[in-house]
Design a protein around this motif. Structure first.
Motif, PDB file in Angstrom:
ATOM      1  N   LEU A 182       0.833  -1.216   0.000  1.00 15.20           N
ATOM      2  CA  LEU A 182       0.000   0.000   0.000  1.00 15.20           C
ATOM      3  C   LEU A 182       0.863   1.259   0.000  1.00 15.20           C
ATOM      4  N   PHE A 185       2.194   1.684  -3.355  1.00 16.51           N
ATOM      5  CA  PHE A 185       1.084   2.074  -4.242  1.00 16.51           C
ATOM      6  C   PHE A 185       0.813   3.577  -4.118  1.00 16.51           C
ATOM      7  N   ASP A 186       0.932   4.071  -2.901  1.00 13.82           N
ATOM      8  CA  ASP A 186       0.693   5.496  -2.649  1.00 13.82           C
ATOM      9  C   ASP A 186       1.750   6.374  -3.314  1.00 13.82           C
ATOM     10  N   ALA A 195      -4.058   0.726 -12.238  1.00 10.80           N
ATOM     11  CA  ALA A 195      -4.044   0.326 -10.834  1.00 10.80           C
ATOM     12  C   ALA A 195      -3.801  -1.173 -10.650  1.00 10.80           C
ATOM     13  N   LEU A 199      -0.655  -2.960  -8.872  1.00  7.49           N
ATOM     14  CA  LEU A 199      -0.811  -3.813  -7.684  1.00  7.49           C
ATOM     15  C   LEU A 199      -0.129  -5.165  -7.901  1.00  7.49           C
TER      16      LEU A 199
ATOM     17  N   LEU B  29      -8.306  -4.128  -4.425  1.00  9.34           N
ATOM     18  CA  LEU B  29      -8.368  -2.879  -5.182  1.00  9.34           C
ATOM     19  C   LEU B  29      -9.810  -2.648  -5.595  1.00  9.34           C
ATOM     20  N   ALA B  36      -7.141   1.191  -2.640  1.00  9.44           N
ATOM     21  CA  ALA B  36      -6.546  -0.115  -2.340  1.00  9.44           C
ATOM     22  C   ALA B  36      -6.602  -0.336  -0.833  1.00  9.44           C
ATOM     23  N   HIS B  37      -6.989  -1.542  -0.441  1.00  7.75           N
ATOM     24  CA  HIS B  37      -7.077  -1.881   0.978  1.00  7.75           C
ATOM     25  C   HIS B  37      -6.139  -3.050   1.259  1.00  7.75           C
ATOM     26  N   VAL B 113      -5.595   3.102   0.955  1.00  2.00           N
ATOM     27  CA  VAL B 113      -4.925   4.201   0.253  1.00  2.00           C
ATOM     28  C   VAL B 113      -5.718   4.512  -1.007  1.00  2.00           C
TER      29      VAL B 113
END
Lengths: 232, 226
Positions: A182, A185-186, A195, A199, B29, B36-37, B113
């Motif tokens: 995460l 990703f940020d 996305a 991921l 996602l 996103a978690h 996020v």
């Protein structure tokens, strides 16, 4: 004059006055490779004084749209063939810590982007380090700092999300591999536009890593602990 | 929530989600929101047990946690829109059962996020300076910052000028351009502007300009510093 180039599978163009070509040529991104092919997108540069801004936009666009690569805003060094990623926003202290790690024997990857391929390995984005001081920004190559730049992609061993706090000690907490994903990703340039691809790549990159987040004081003081993340 | 005969049980949402198992955690996602978690191992097991058929007791048992913990996590998963809640589901009862472990996402350790814009990763690039002599031995400075970042709201401007001169103001951003006006009270020819981070600690950008010295009390039109 139209300068055209290909970088990371994308074709870009820069239109500028002919009188400014020589002044701008030395400031082009390190990946700038001339191509005769038509650009997918062209930027206009009215004068050399705008070069940093416009070239920054081009670099960011390529970072977002790179073919088969995910760009994460992070410093990168390699220690014994394994990468340490230092994600952070502008002014978080990535360049300073990267330079300190180079001084301690690490190999240079980048002070700006970790470039990840789908297998999760990190490729160097070896632009000169942009060191900020009271006089502004100075560009220094890793070689000038006495450091090597790693050439082949390397696996990720550790992620350290650290923010510089003057007078602060090394105050970090471990984070899990999932939380590390995460945090990366940020800081991923294409987190909105690609996305799921981002991921998947970040998951591939973080299967066997150690990760921490927190704050640090002076870079030289943080180096031993940060290096140990990779060495363990 | 105990009566599965009425069919009113939460179940995993599947539409517009990308789900990736990562070690014992789960990354989810949400394509609808660009969020996103990261579900910790315990919440992963709870989420996996939300089939739409299991009672709360069965969810807790499958996940190896106490019922209040399961209730709290299920409530938080509902809040994050990761569970589909059929009509007739009694969320108040769920909240009552989960109250023992506290409310809020933090209780389950779910971290989320929202995907940032590309521009969030950019550094400030250029700064320009104009001045207007306003008379009475003062002048106004106009600063423009251009930056690929669309919202560098975390930055403050600190104006540094030679000894005996002082001045400070605010700058606001609109899209990729920020502008601010500063009043300084002494004439000077060299102005150094520093852009610092929001803590005022780290210099992000520094630039020095040369301005024409103002006549002491004569207002002048705006002119560019070089």
């Amino acid at each position: 004059v139209l300068l055209t180039a290909v970088g990371y599978g994308r074709r870009v163009g820069l239109r500028l006055p002919s009188a400014d070509v020589e002044a701008v040529r030395g400031r082009l991104p390190h990946w700038w490779t001339h191509t005769g092919a038509a650009p997918e997108r062209t930027w206009e540069l009215a004068s050399a004084g705008q070069a940093d801004y416009v070239l920054g936009e081009i670099e960011l666009w390529v970072a977002e749209h790179a073919v088969d690569r995910i760009f994460v805003h992070a410093g990168v060094v390699a220690i014994d063939g394994r990468a340490l990623l230092l994600p952070g926003r502008s002014a978080a202290g990535k360049t300073t810590l990267t330079a300190a790690l180079l001084a301690a024997g690490a190999a240079y990857g980048s002070d700006e982007y970790a470039v990840l391929s789908p297998d999760g390995r990190v490729h160097p984005y070896a632009r000169p380090l942009e060191i900020r001081d009271g006089a502004g920004r100075t560009r220094v190559s890793a070689a000038d700092l006495g450091a090597a730049t790693f050439a082949e992609p390397v696996p990720v061993a550790a992620v350290a999300q650290l923010h510089y706090q003057p007078g602060c000690g090394y105050l970090v907490a471990p984070i899990s591999a999932g939380v590390a994903v995460l945090r990366l990703f940020d800081h991923t340039v294409c987190a909105r536009s690609r996305a799921a691809e981002a991921l998947d790549t970040l998951v591939a990159a973080t299967h066997r890593i150690r990760a921490v987040a927190g704050s640090r004081g002076e870079a030289s003081s943080a180096v031993p602990a940060v290096r140990a993340l990779v060495g363990g | 929530m105990e009566n599965r005969a009425d069919g009113a049980m939460p179940r995993q949402r599947t539409k517009d989600l990308a789900v990736r198992a990562h070690c014992e955690e789960t990354l989810v996602l949400d394509r609808r929101t660009g969020t996103a978690h990261c579900l910790p191992a315990e919440v992963t097991r709870i989420w996996d047990a939300c089939t739409g058929r299991n009672t709360l007791a069965e969810i807790a048992s499958a996940a190896g946690v106490a019922e209040p913990t399961a209730a709290s996590a299920v409530d938080q998963l509902i809040s994050l829109d990761l569970l589909e809640v059929p009509a007739g589901f009694d969320r108040r009862e769920l909240l009552r059962r989960g109250a023992l472990v506290g409310a809020g996402i933090a209780a389950a350790g779910i971290e989320s996020v929202v995907a940032p814009a590309p521009s969030a990763q950019a550094s400030p690039q250029t700064m320009t300076l104009q001045q207007q002599c306003t008379g009475t031995n003062s002048r106004e400075l106009f600063i423009t910052l251009k930056n690929p970042a669309s919202s560098p709201s975390g930055y403050n401007f600190i104006v540094t000028v030679p000894t005996g001169v002082s001045g400070q103001g605010n700058i606001s951003f609109n899209g990729t351009t920020g502008q601010g006006a500063f009043n300084i009270t002494n004439a000077t020819s060299t102005i150094t502007i520093q852009l610092r981070d929001n803590n005022g600690n780290v210099i992000v950008l520094t630039k020095t300009f040369t301005c024409t010295i103002c006549p002491t009390t004569t207002p002048q039109p705006i002119q560019a510093c070089t």
